[in-house]
Design a protein around this motif. Structure first.
Motif, PDB file in Angstrom:
ATOM      1  N   SER A 337       0.828  -1.208   0.000  1.00 18.60           N
ATOM      2  CA  SER A 337       0.000   0.000   0.000  1.00 18.60           C
ATOM      3  C   SER A 337       0.863   1.259   0.000  1.00 18.60           C
ATOM      4  O   SER A 337       2.026   1.255   0.426  1.00 18.60           O
ATOM      5  CB  SER A 337      -0.930   0.008   1.219  1.00 18.60           C
ATOM      6  OG  SER A 337      -0.173   0.098   2.417  1.00 18.60           O
ATOM      7  N   LYS A 338       0.281   2.346  -0.471  1.00 17.85           N
ATOM      8  CA  LYS A 338       1.003   3.621  -0.560  1.00 17.85           C
ATOM      9  C   LYS A 338       1.458   4.095   0.814  1.00 17.85           C
ATOM     10  O   LYS A 338       2.614   4.500   0.996  1.00 17.85           O
ATOM     11  CB  LYS A 338       0.089   4.674  -1.205  1.00 17.85           C
ATOM     12  CG  LYS A 338       0.688   6.070  -1.235  1.00 17.85           C
ATOM     13  CD  LYS A 338      -0.315   7.074  -1.797  1.00 17.85           C
ATOM     14  CE  LYS A 338       0.233   8.495  -1.722  1.00 17.85           C
ATOM     15  NZ  LYS A 338      -0.757   9.488  -2.225  1.00 17.85           N
ATOM     16  N   GLU A 339       0.545   4.050   1.793  1.00 20.58           N
ATOM     17  CA  GLU A 339       0.890   4.574   3.112  1.00 20.58           C
ATOM     18  C   GLU A 339       1.982   3.740   3.797  1.00 20.58           C
ATOM     19  O   GLU A 339       2.891   4.285   4.448  1.00 20.58           O
ATOM     20  CB  GLU A 339      -0.348   4.669   4.008  1.00 20.58           C
ATOM     21  CG  GLU A 339      -1.124   3.384   4.197  1.00 20.58           C
ATOM     22  CD  GLU A 339      -2.214   3.182   3.162  1.00 20.58           C
ATOM     23  OE1 GLU A 339      -3.150   2.424   3.453  1.00 20.58           O
ATOM     24  OE2 GLU A 339      -2.118   3.779   2.063  1.00 20.58           O
ATOM     25  N   ASN A 341       4.391   2.037   2.376  1.00 20.28           N
ATOM     26  CA  ASN A 341       5.685   2.270   1.745  1.00 20.28           C
ATOM     27  C   ASN A 341       6.202   3.688   1.980  1.00 20.28           C
ATOM     28  O   ASN A 341       7.412   3.904   2.028  1.00 20.28           O
ATOM     29  CB  ASN A 341       5.599   1.937   0.259  1.00 20.28           C
ATOM     30  CG  ASN A 341       5.619   0.443   0.013  1.00 20.28           C
ATOM     31  OD1 ASN A 341       6.668  -0.165  -0.002  1.00 20.28           O
ATOM     32  ND2 ASN A 341       4.442  -0.142  -0.143  1.00 20.28           N
TER      33      ASN A 341
END
Length: 433
Positions: A337-339, A341
């Motif tokens: 997920s973006k958050e 990473n």
């Protein structure tokens, strides 16, 4: 003669030496010698050619295997892959796992056992695989990743005892090694200090590289590309009791993202600069973080009151309590997920994985506290699990017999398990209330 000098008669006579221009260098000397001994030179060359031809004809013929050089066939069934490269003990690492070729009625979820191991951990891993296969009746594939290519010997031992497909991956060097921004001298000083203090694994750069890779990169390995979950397996971990239910299926059905069995407190010497880095991330990215009332963040605080500040509910000091992730089942969607990473990048850029010894357990615990809701985290009492100082062994005789356990509940590890068992209700309340 009057015009001649009186010294002329005393001069030494001039001597002229005739040189052969054909022998003025090594190359020309050899050519000159060969021309003078033409018959002998020709005989020597012919004899050399005949001798070499006889040597080649005496060797066993090697048939060309076109399948070996076909990239599409580098990843056959796990027994067929024991095919050595010509004349060397080297097998190409696997880069692709076809779920269509390994799925069956017992593996309804796209999941796998994932191990990060070294060649010398072969027999520890052998024992762990045997334990899991004895107590868990589902043939999920095995993915074993190392920072070096595994030998034929390693693969033979693992594939011969595995009842499900096995893939052997290679961690990319650029992801495994310390990044370019790390000050090596500073990292070495940290290692020396921890070694001086006698802290476990304080001297190990391999451990630092491995845990950093596990925290930030393993989810993107091509062998895990199509998976939904993975079960982290530690070489040498023991599973002494039956696991009657399928944790993968339960996590998918209940929409869980993280499952764990044990918690522990991290040594503060390892993570002295961790809290300031996390607080700085929270300050910059509040929009990404779960509200405190929905998360387990408060369970990680030391309980002391703190002055209100710009962090709001995310103030306070950490108790260093963390998920003991040597057993962990985790969602790959969460790890990609973006958050997650963004959080890993913030930790990684600070250098704490190498300057100190952050590992992967505390960062992943904090990531779960920041980005997951309580309902997405599952506490699983995996009876019979034992690794290092963490263990769970049932003390209830009915449960012990029913699960066919072989652990000793009154050993040192078992006593720790009793303590865990006594606090199961409080842990569940902490995470789910």
């Amino acid at each position: 003669m009057a015009s001649e000098s009186l010294l002329d008669g005393e001069r030494a006579p001039t001597i002229h030496i005739k040189t052969d221009p054909t022998i003025t260098s090594y190359r020309t000397r050899i050519i000159y010698w060969l021309k003078k001994h033409t018959v002998f030179s020709f005989t020597l060359i012919v004899a050399s050619i005949l001798t070499f031809s006889l040597y080649l004809s005496s060797r066993p013929s090697q048939k060309f295997d076109p399948a070996y050089f076909n990239p599409s066939l580098f990843h056959p069934a796990h027994q067929d892959k024991l095919r050595a490269a010509p004349s060397v003990d080297y097998l190409y690492p696997d880069n692709f796992l076809s779920w269509d070729h390994i799925s069956n009625t017992s593996t309804k979820v796209k999941a796998a056992f994932v191990v990060i191991a070294r060649e010398e951990e072969l027999y520890k891993l052998h024992t762990t695989i045997m334990d899991i296969q004895r107590h868990f009746n589902h043939d999920y594939p095995w993915i074993i990743i190392g920072h070096k290519v595994f030998s034929t010997h390693f693969r033979n031992w693992i594939t011969r005892i595995a009842t499900s497909p096995v893939s052997f991956g290679l961690a990319p060097t650029i992801e495994w090694q310390e990044p370019y921004w790390i000050n090596i001298r500073r990292a070495e000083q940290g290692v020396k200090q921890m070694t001086k203090l006698g802290l476990p694994k304080g001297e190990s750069m391999h451990w630092r590289r491995m845990t950093r890779y596990n925290a930030g990169f393993v989810a993107f390995h091509p062998l895990l590309k199509d998976l939904e979950f993975y079960w982290k397996v530690q070489p040498g971990a023991r599973y002494h009791c039956d696991i009657p239910n399928d944790p993968f299926q339960r996590m998918k059905d209940e929409k869980k993202k993280l499952s764990f069995a044990l918690t522990k407190t991290e040594n503060h010497e390892y993570i002295q600069s961790f809290e300031p880095v996390v607080k700085a991330f929270i300050r910059r990215n509040k929009r990404l973080i779960q509200p405190v009332q929905n998360s387990v963040y408060n369970a990680l605080l030391d309980g002391e009151e703190f002055e209100p500040n710009e962090l709001g509910d995310y103030g306070g000091h950490y108790s260093n309590c963390m998920i003991y992730n040597n057993f962990m089942i985790i969602s790959l969607d969460f790890l990609r997920s973006k958050e997650y990473n963004m959080f890993f990048d913030a930790l990684d850029s600070s250098g704490g994985f190498f300057y100190e010894k952050w590992g992967d357990a505390f960062p992943q615990t904090m990531a779960a506290a920041l980005f997951l809701t309580r309902q997405q985290i599952s506490f699983d009492d995996i009876a019979g699990y034992h690794y290092d100082e963490g263990a769970v062994c049932p003390i209830d005789i009915d449960q012990y017999v029913q699960l066919k356990c072989t652990c000793d509940p009154f050993s040192v590890a078992g006593i720790y398990g009793i303590i865990i068992e006594q606090f199961v209700s409080s842990i569940k309340k902490m995470f789910y209330s």
